[in-house]
Design a protein around this motif. Sequence first.
Motif, PDB file in Angstrom:
ATOM      1  N   ARG A 185       0.833  -1.211   0.000  1.00 50.56           N
ATOM      2  CA  ARG A 185       0.000   0.000   0.000  1.00 50.56           C
ATOM      3  C   ARG A 185       0.869   1.263   0.000  1.00 50.56           C
ATOM      4  N   PRO A 191       1.126   6.043  -2.429  1.00 50.32           N
ATOM      5  CA  PRO A 191       1.419   7.481  -2.291  1.00 50.32           C
ATOM      6  C   PRO A 191       2.920   7.778  -2.309  1.00 50.32           C
ATOM      7  N   GLU A 207      -5.550   6.820  -5.133  1.00 46.61           N
ATOM      8  CA  GLU A 207      -6.676   6.303  -4.339  1.00 46.61           C
ATOM      9  C   GLU A 207      -7.267   5.046  -4.966  1.00 46.61           C
ATOM     10  N   THR A 208      -7.297   5.006  -6.297  1.00 48.94           N
ATOM     11  CA  THR A 208      -7.791   3.804  -6.980  1.00 48.94           C
ATOM     12  C   THR A 208      -6.876   2.617  -6.710  1.00 48.94           C
ATOM     13  N   LEU A 218      -5.030   2.128  -4.094  1.00 44.55           N
ATOM     14  CA  LEU A 218      -5.250   1.698  -2.709  1.00 44.55           C
ATOM     15  C   LEU A 218      -6.542   0.877  -2.603  1.00 44.55           C
ATOM     16  N   ALA A 219      -7.569   1.265  -3.349  1.00 44.42           N
ATOM     17  CA  ALA A 219      -8.823   0.498  -3.350  1.00 44.42           C
ATOM     18  C   ALA A 219      -8.618  -0.875  -3.988  1.00 44.42           C
TER      19      ALA A 219
END
Length: 295
Positions: A114, A117, A139-140, A142-143
Amino acid sequence: MVRVHGGFANRMYRLDTDQGSFAVKELNLLDRRWAYCAEDVFRFEQAAFAAGIPMPEPISAGHHTLVHRWVEGEKMPEAPVSPAYAFEIGEILARIHALDVAWTHVSIEDPTSRDWPELAARATATGQPWAGELTSQVETFLAIADFVDTCERPGPVVLTHKDIQPWNLLAREGRPVVLDWELSGMLDLSSELGSTALSLAKGPGFDDVKPAIFRSVLNGYVAGGGVLPPPGPSWFVFMISGWLGHTRWNILRCLAGVEPGTGPDLALSHESVRNGVRGLPELFGRLPELEALLR
């Protein structure tokens, strides 16, 4: 030996001798994402070849080098295959899954990374050409990592090839030849079928998925004696997980900024990153459409 360019993970050479021609693969050991169980894979390949699976004859295997007899054939484009070709791949998978081969290697999966970033920040700081696209999709990613870690796998788990994609296939007189077995191992059946059927039913993107080709793979599997698992997102989680790991691995190679001594060329790593940064969010967003292929 003559270098054969284009490998996504290792380096390939062709060796012509008075005993025939051979494919010699130099394994990338410097930055592998998992341990390679050479002896188990070689034994699995020998059993598959002896059972008549269309594949190159395995000659020898070590922790650094694999040797197979060279097979002539047409490279498969990244485009929907014919219904007959897809059907035969399904049959081949059923035959592979029916092999009685002991598998001693136990793989331990680490939690999905993860650090997206941080990778995006490093890419921006080092001026990578795809840094902006990666930053916009953090963010995608991470999802996607959450999905990979939480998706339920219904089983059964089978010993299988794990990477039947167009770039690992040839056509010889129009019929399949299955290459590159070194990723073989245990895998949830739905993931193997979903990854294989989808890769053979589409082109480079996801706008031209052919449901009839997808279904032909599954029909071939049933005709070969296989039993289909229940539908659900698990059919696509392995494909997404593998692409996610492959993208991150190539990002790290690009961030290093040097031409690596083994594995793919640096230019190919940049291409793989661009494809992943653009393609993975699209694949993830289309999961409901893909699940509809199973009904």
